[in-house]
Write an enzyme that holds these catalytic residues in place. Structure first.
Site, PDB file in Angstrom:
ATOM      1  N   ARG A 124       0.590  -1.115   0.011  1.00  0.00           N
ATOM      2  CA  ARG A 124      -0.103  -0.427  -0.269  1.00  0.00           C
ATOM      3  C   ARG A 124       0.682   0.942  -0.040  1.00  0.00           C
ATOM      4  NH1 ARG A 124      -3.535  -3.335   4.123  1.00  0.00           N
ATOM      5  NH2 ARG A 124      -5.206  -3.595   2.353  1.00  0.00           N
ATOM      6  N   GLU A 240      -3.174  17.203 -11.278  1.00  0.00           N
ATOM      7  CA  GLU A 240      -3.610  17.082 -12.763  1.00  0.00           C
ATOM      8  C   GLU A 240      -4.933  18.032 -12.852  1.00  0.00           C
ATOM      9  OE1 GLU A 240      -1.922  15.269 -17.536  1.00  0.00           O
ATOM     10  OE2 GLU A 240      -2.366  14.521 -16.094  1.00  0.00           O
ATOM     11  N   ARG A 244      -1.485  21.387 -14.946  1.00  0.00           N
ATOM     12  CA  ARG A 244      -0.632  20.579 -15.049  1.00  0.00           C
ATOM     13  C   ARG A 244      -1.327  19.963 -16.335  1.00  0.00           C
ATOM     14  NH1 ARG A 244       1.740  16.272 -11.002  1.00  0.00           N
ATOM     15  NH2 ARG A 244       2.911  14.608 -12.373  1.00  0.00           N
ATOM     16  N   ASN A 248       0.689  18.160 -21.579  1.00  0.00           N
ATOM     17  CA  ASN A 248       0.739  18.012 -22.542  1.00  0.00           C
ATOM     18  C   ASN A 248       0.743  18.459 -23.856  1.00  0.00           C
ATOM     19  OD1 ASN A 248      -0.114  15.292 -20.307  1.00  0.00           O
ATOM     20  ND2 ASN A 248      -2.320  16.128 -19.962  1.00  0.00           N
ATOM     21  N   HIS A 251       0.894  15.781 -26.832  1.00  0.00           N
ATOM     22  CA  HIS A 251       0.743  14.712 -26.472  1.00  0.00           C
ATOM     23  C   HIS A 251      -0.525  14.425 -26.587  1.00  0.00           C
ATOM     24  CE1 HIS A 251       3.990  15.785 -24.413  1.00  0.00           C
ATOM     25  NE2 HIS A 251       4.099  14.190 -23.190  1.00  0.00           N
ATOM     26  N   HIS A 267       8.685   7.905 -27.836  1.00  0.00           N
ATOM     27  CA  HIS A 267       7.591   8.420 -27.103  1.00  0.00           C
ATOM     28  C   HIS A 267       8.299   9.865 -27.529  1.00  0.00           C
ATOM     29  CE1 HIS A 267       5.664  10.415 -24.667  1.00  0.00           C
ATOM     30  NE2 HIS A 267       6.440  11.774 -23.824  1.00  0.00           N
TER      31      HIS A 267
END
Length: 362
Positions: A124, A240, A244, A248, A251, A267
């Protein structure tokens, strides 16, 4: 000697340092010992990382009193999956680690994402440290706490936010990085300046050749500059939910290209093409001038990255974007440029213009 650079990431309840210095990995054990009293440590790496690099990390950890064990996965984006995370659990759980045992990511962005996800979920949650070995992971994937793995439906659809306790960047490892990987990292450097720093972009226009020449002093400053940009964005929006999303840029198109190509486009190459498409979309929407578009295309070309020649079915690329994580309320959100250095988010883009932007990549 190149001076050490430290960038503090200040998040509520969790602050950590990003340290950048040539030769830093030799001191990784001492850096981690200052943060942890644990007896054990686990290093996750892949088959792309030179044995000498792994050995040096284990030696550094041992010198600081950690009983270090190495867990490995095969190299490559195609192995960034739940199946290979399960295999990492199989390697780590028999070691009888506890919730204080740090896990060290020694590799590129795939290793960083997988290690972070393992650290977020095993017992966890345990602490982890990012020791990135590619330019791409240094300036992007190692900062911000986004972890995860891919699914057949799309990239990074399974994951968690789990911040590292430290990021240790040693630019010396870039001396052995293949040129394709170095160029891929420059795509994210270009992106950061495009969304936040017009002056930084102008500097890239002049000096990007120094990165390709593996000028370690320049690369040290370049990495520090980029992680500072990303750190400020992450601080403003750690989960995000707003600002944020600017990270991207390129992206939405890029992830579709990467997925449809089954990662034959790297990428960095996918993001480069994605930035070209997003730039064209900005021009079509009268946000960006054609003069700025030419500057952007020229820098991407100077970095040795593609701006056209897309060999994929354009309809598939457009359709794939509907499964992107950034879709909200059935609308695709695009990060676009309202001038160099200023990002905006739009969810009202006509699909005909999206198709035209993709067509511009042929």
């Amino acid at each position: 000697m190149t001076a050490e650079r430290t960038i503090r990431v200040s998040l509520q309840g969790h602050a950590y340092d990003i340290t950048v210095r040539p030769g830093l990995h030799a001191d990784a054990g001492a850096k981690l010992r200052a943060l942890s009293k644990a007896a054990k440590a686990v290093v996750i790496t892949d088959s792309n990382i030179p044995a000498a690099t792994v050995s040096a990390m284990v030696t550094s950890l041992a010198a600081a009193g950690f009983a270090a064990t190495v867990a490995t996965v095969p190299a490559g984006e195609e192995h960034k999956s739940v199946e290979h995370v399960l295999k990492l659990y199989d390697q780590i759980l028999p070691l009888r680690i506890d919730r204080h045992t740090p896990i060290v990511a020694l590799g590129g962005g795939v290793i960083g994402d997988m290690t972070g996800f393992v650290a977020a979920t095993i017992l966890r949650g345990v602490p982890f440290v990012q020791c990135p070995t590619t330019l791409l992971s240094m300036v992007d994937a190692s900062v911000g706490g986004k972890t995860g793995v891919n699914h057949t439906v799309g990239k990074n659809l399974i994951g968690a936010f789990h911040q590292p306790i430290a990021v240790l960047v040693d630019p010396n490892v870039l001396k052995t990085l293949p040129q394709r990987e170095l160029r891929g990292g420059l795509a994210e450097c270009i992106k950061h300046d495009l969304i936040r720093d017009a002056e930084g972009f102008a500097n890239l226009e002049k000096d990007i050749g120094r990165a390709l020449a593996v000028d370690i002093k320049y690369l040290t400053e370049l990495v520090a500059h980029n992680v500072a940009i990303k750190a400020r964005v992450v601080e403003a929006d750690p989960f995000e939910r707003g600002e944020r999303a600017h990270l991207n840029f390129g992206h939405t198109f890029g992830h579709a290209i990467e997925s449809i190509s089954k990662y034959s486009y790297s990428h960095g190459e996918s993001v480069a093409l994605g930035m070209v498409a997003a730039t064209r979309l900005g021009v079509l929407l009268d946000l960006l001038s054609e003069a700025d578009e030419r500057r952007i295309r020229n820098v991407i070309t100077a970095a040795g990255l593609p701006i056209d020649g897309l060999k994929l079915d354009r309809n598939q690329v457009v359709d794939s974007m509907a499964f992107d994580k950034k879709v909200a309320g059935g609308k695709i959100r695009f990060v676009l440029l309202d001038g160099i250095g200023k990002a905006v988010v739009r969810d009202d883009v006509p699909v005909a213009l999206v198709r035209e932007a993709v067509e511009s990549l042929v």
